[in-house]
Design an enzyme around this catalytic site. Structure first.
Site, PDB file in Angstrom:
ATOM      1  NE  ARG A 157     -10.247   6.003  -9.657  1.00 61.01           N
ATOM      2  CZ  ARG A 157      -9.220   5.157  -9.650  1.00 61.01           C
ATOM      3  NH1 ARG A 157      -9.399   3.888  -9.407  1.00 61.01           N
ATOM      4  NH2 ARG A 157      -7.997   5.575  -9.925  1.00 61.01           N
ATOM      5  CE  LYS A 203      -1.366   1.809  -8.501  1.00 57.59           C
ATOM      6  NZ  LYS A 203      -1.971   2.313  -9.745  1.00 57.59           N
ATOM      7  CB  THR A 204      -5.455  -3.688  -7.702  1.00 59.94           C
ATOM      8  OG1 THR A 204      -5.365  -2.394  -7.126  1.00 59.94           O
ATOM      9  CG2 THR A 204      -6.267  -4.593  -6.803  1.00 59.94           C
ATOM     10  CD  GLN A 225      -4.624   6.502  -8.201  1.00 59.31           C
ATOM     11  OE1 GLN A 225      -5.757   6.205  -7.870  1.00 59.31           O
ATOM     12  NE2 GLN A 225      -3.859   5.695  -8.918  1.00 59.31           N
ATOM     13  CG  ASP A 271      -3.980  -2.207  -3.792  1.00 58.38           C
ATOM     14  OD1 ASP A 271      -3.218  -1.460  -4.456  1.00 58.38           O
ATOM     15  OD2 ASP A 271      -5.077  -2.609  -4.220  1.00 58.38           O
ATOM     16  CD  GLU A 272      -5.468   2.476  -3.634  1.00 58.14           C
ATOM     17  OE1 GLU A 272      -4.869   3.564  -3.677  1.00 58.14           O
ATOM     18  OE2 GLU A 272      -6.309   2.125  -4.475  1.00 58.14           O
TER      19      GLU A 272
END
Ligand code: ATP
Ligand code: MG
Length: 752
Positions: free
Chosen positions: A612, A40-41, A256, A225-226
């Site tokens: 992560r 995504k990022t 998330q 983002d996020e």
């Protein structure tokens, strides 16, 4: 204007078809809804590069929102690398950073003074506490922490005191009263808290037609983002900024979402298609970050949550190693385990910074730090320790703030008697009362309150004179020079130098570090002036920086060190080796979160932690842990049970003994367990002579195979012992509650 680069092939070469489609999508609203590590990022970064290079969009008309300042810097660097176009003028930052920037530029329109300062969470709470006191409300009934939380929640809903209707509810009315008084105090002092930054910026854009039109014209593309952690206020602000023609590109993962306690609402993801007409949802399912095993664990865990938007991650990479689960005696043993693993990894060629240790609560870092220091491993804490929130740093900053704005009551109160100048609490209280009655700042009160202060008046005057002297000396000085001067002449250095303890030494080092920080800041400020921002004096700049950066401690660039951070701070990041420590019920999931019915959010946080890891994930729990000064027996986290068992490998060598006759063999394995820990190597099942163990254990009055009763877990059978002396622990198979390890010295067992 930038000339579009026509050949976009290199730009999209390193993307899969779904990612490529998202990056090169028509200029319409898009929501990329995808799991962890699916790119995504990466897609968002490429999208920006694509807009500039292929669509000819000016960097000036792009607004990009990232989750941390560090992420913003990385994104900027990455884009410049991709398209070789300088994008300094582009707005990339966190919501708070962007709001702050706008308020600086339009401070007048926003009703702020030019030098407004940011009130951090700690100072905010102190101020609220003073307000509560000033209103003659009882501390116990109105805990500052709760009240502050309430005020922030109101702000996050864009509610000002006058917008909260009187429903005849006494408590609510008192809260509104506190909120009003608090707000008035902030205005008077020229300070703005974190929630206020956002609310002001939102109101500014909503209410000021010219500014609204300006930004709506300017920001043609808004990329976030996020997105799952966007709160109501941020979302509304985005809508205002986008106006009718701004194009939104949001990426996020509902699994998330871990900031509901700060007002984040996953529902905004659903609201997008309603509020941004024509918003298409793009899904990415291939994960490029983690091994198959790690993904399987993450998928298995998150499947236990309900109400998900639903997605499944897969990878075409290898399965990798199972997750290694370590059952530690206590927090030191756990930290030792982490240290030994990191050493081994670095020994076989890994970098320190490929290792991350993640924990649920900041306080868990202390023991880890201790063991890392002992082992001489370089490390850095992100978030947790908060350089700018340390006592001595806040003291020095408070002086700087006062130099800058004498009406800064928080700063005044903090240092009027630090170091001690014989100005006691009574004097300060009198001064406060006087200031309140007159509706003036403490500083102003100090000038005229001689009568009210009586004999202490001269001391307060002396303090004011000291500040004026320092201010005069600060004229036309470099920021670092001013800072050094303040640290010396305020008496802070001497004050902290007097104590002869390790902590005092660390404080002196920190003060020196602050001077270095200002120096570094002078340099970077020269290099990268903020486009469009009014000329700010370096001190204001630095204080703002300190306030915004607190909680985001960053490693020096290029420094190779072990990364420590809370799970919340780890969002969006990835590491080759990840240690999830403190996997115990009560810690993780956090007891309070469970009480408040937020188990699913804790599970999402665990999902964040697991995902992560790129190559190897370690998890650990301690059976005995001292945290916040209290020693407690821990139960393995329920999340461990929720992982698919085949993804886990227990590291502690299990002993297949259940009868006294095998005691010696059992303890032999314990010896092996300790041996491998010391050798920081993989466990090996070597048999060492170890019948000492059985004797020691017997000293506590229990034999292997004995029947015992525990007040909480009921009746059971002793299976084995491990460790020595105080650290001896005992494994018992309880008939009702299953097999558990307990610290023998604490277990309160009775023989039956
Ligand atoms: P998170 O949800 O944790 O924020 P994300 O969806 O933002 O994750 P990224 O951080 O963008 O994921 O990507 C995860 C990793 O996968 C990164 O190392 C990235 O470089 C890599 N990656 C993503 N897409 C590809 C691709 N098409 N080819 C190779 N590597 C990729
Ligand atoms: Mg990401």
């Amino acid at each position: 204007m930038f000339e579009p680069v026509v050949d976009i092939a290199p730009l999209v070469a390193a993307l899969n078809p779904a990612q490529r489609a998202a990056v090169t999508a028509p200029l319409e609203h898009r929501l990329v809804l995808a799991g962890a590590g699916s790119g995504k990022t990466r897609v968002l970064t490429h999208r920006i590069a694509y807009l500039i290079a292929a669509e000819g969009v000016s960097p000036l008309s792009i607004l990009a929102v990232t989750f941390t300042n560090k992420a913003a810097a990385e994104m900027r660097a990455r884009i410049e690398q991709l398209i070789d176009v300088p994008i300094r003028a582009m707005w990339v930052g966190t919501f708070h950073g962007i709001a702050h920037r706008m308020l600086r530029m339009h401070f007048r329109e926003a009703g702020l003074i030019q030098n407004f300062q940011i009130l951090d969470a700690d100072d905010q709470q102190r101020l609220v506490k003073r307000i509560i006191k000033g209103l003659d409300l009882a501390d116990e009934q109105w805990p500052a922490k709760t009240v502050t939380g309430w005020i922030n929640a109101q702000k996050e809903q864009a509610r000002r005191p006058e917008q909260i209707s009187d429903q005849g509810d006494y408590n609510q009315n008192q809260l509104v009263r506190i909120y009003s008084a608090y707000q008035a105090a902030c205005e008077r002092q020229g300070v703005v808290d974190f929630a206020e930054l956002l609310l002001r910026a939102y109101e500014l854009c909503r209410d000021n037609r010219d500014i609204q039109a300006h930004y709506q014209r300017r920001f043609r593309h808004l990329l976030i983002d996020e997105f799952q952690d966007t709160n109501t206020l941020q979302y509304r602000w985005l809508r205002v900024l986008a106006g009718a023609s701004g194009v939104l590109f949001a990426v996020g993962d509902d699994d998330q979402s871990v900031y509901s306690w700060r007002g984040a609402r996953v529902e905004h993801m659903l609201a997008l298609s309603r509020d941004f007409v024509g918003c298409e949802v793009v899904r990415l399912e291939q994960n490029y970050r983690s091994t198959g095993t790690i993904l399987k664990a993450a998928n298995g865990l998150i499947a236990k949550n309900s109400g998900r938007l639903g997605k499944n991650l897969w990878t075409d990479g290898s399965d990798g190693e199972p997750i290694q689960l370590y059952a530690a005696y206590n927090e030191y043993d756990e930290a030792e385990f982490v240290v030994s693993r990191i050493k081994a990894q670095v020994g076989s060629g890994a970098r320190y910074d490929e290792n991350a240790v993640l924990y649920r609560m900041g306080a868990q870092s202390r023991v880890l730090e201790e063991m890392l220091i002992r082992a001489r491993l370089p490390y850095r804490i992100y978030g947790g320790l908060r350089f700018f929130e340390r006592q001595e740093i806040k003291d020095a900053l408070a002086y700087l703030r006062l130099l800058h704005n004498r009406d800064d009551d928080s700063g005044f109160e903090r240092v009027v008697n630090t170091p001690a100048r014989g100005i006691g609490a009574t004097t300060v209280e009198r001064l406060r009362g006087f200031a309140r009655a007159q509706g003036i700042s403490l500083w102003q009160a100090a000038q005229i309150a001689d009568e009210a202060l009586g004999r202490s008046a001269s001391k307060v005057k002396a303090f004011c004179a000291l500040i004026e002297t320092m201010a005069a000396r600060a004229q036309d000085q470099l920021l670092s020079k001013i800072t050094e001067d303040v640290i010396v002449h305020s008496g802070l250095r001497e004050h902290y130098g007097k104590e002869k303890s390790e902590q005092a030494e660390a404080r002196l080092e920190n003060l020196d570090e602050l001077i270095s920080a200002t120096r570094a800041f002078e340099l970077s400020a020269l290099e990268a002036p903020i486009e469009g921002a009014p000329e700010l004096d370096p001190l204001t700049h630095f204080l703002t920086h300190a306030a915004l950066e607190s909680g985001e401690q960053q490693a020096a660039p290029g420094e190779d060190c072990v990364q420590l951070m809370t799970l919340h701070a780890a969002k969006g990041l990835e590491f080759r080796f990840v240690f999830l420590v403190g996997m115990e019920n009560g810690i993780f999931p956090h007891a309070r979160a469970v009480d408040e019915g937020n188990l699913e959010e804790e599970r999402r946080l665990c999902y964040v932690g697991i995902t992560r890891a790129r190559q190897q994930l370690y998890m650990s729990y301690a059976e005995l842990r001292r945290l916040h000064g209290i020693e407690q027996i821990g139960m393995p986290s329920q999340f461990l049970r929720e992982l698919p068992p085949e993804t886990l490998q227990e590291l502690r060598p299990r002993v297949n003994v259940s009868r006294p006759a095998f005691a010696a063999a059992g303890s032999a394995e314990v010896g092996a367990a300790r041996a491998w820990r010391n050798a920081s190597d993989a466990p090996e099942r070597t048999h060492l002579p170890g019948n000492m163990r059985a004797q020691e254990a017997a000293g506590f009055g229990f034999a292997l195979g004995a029947r015992v009763r525990h007040e909480r877990f009921g009746e059971g059978t002793v299976l084995q012992f491990e460790g020595d002396g105080e650290r001896t622990r005992i494994q018992i198979k309880f008939a009702q509650t299953g097999t558990k390890w307990l610290m023998l010295s604490m277990a309160n067992l009775v023989a039956v």
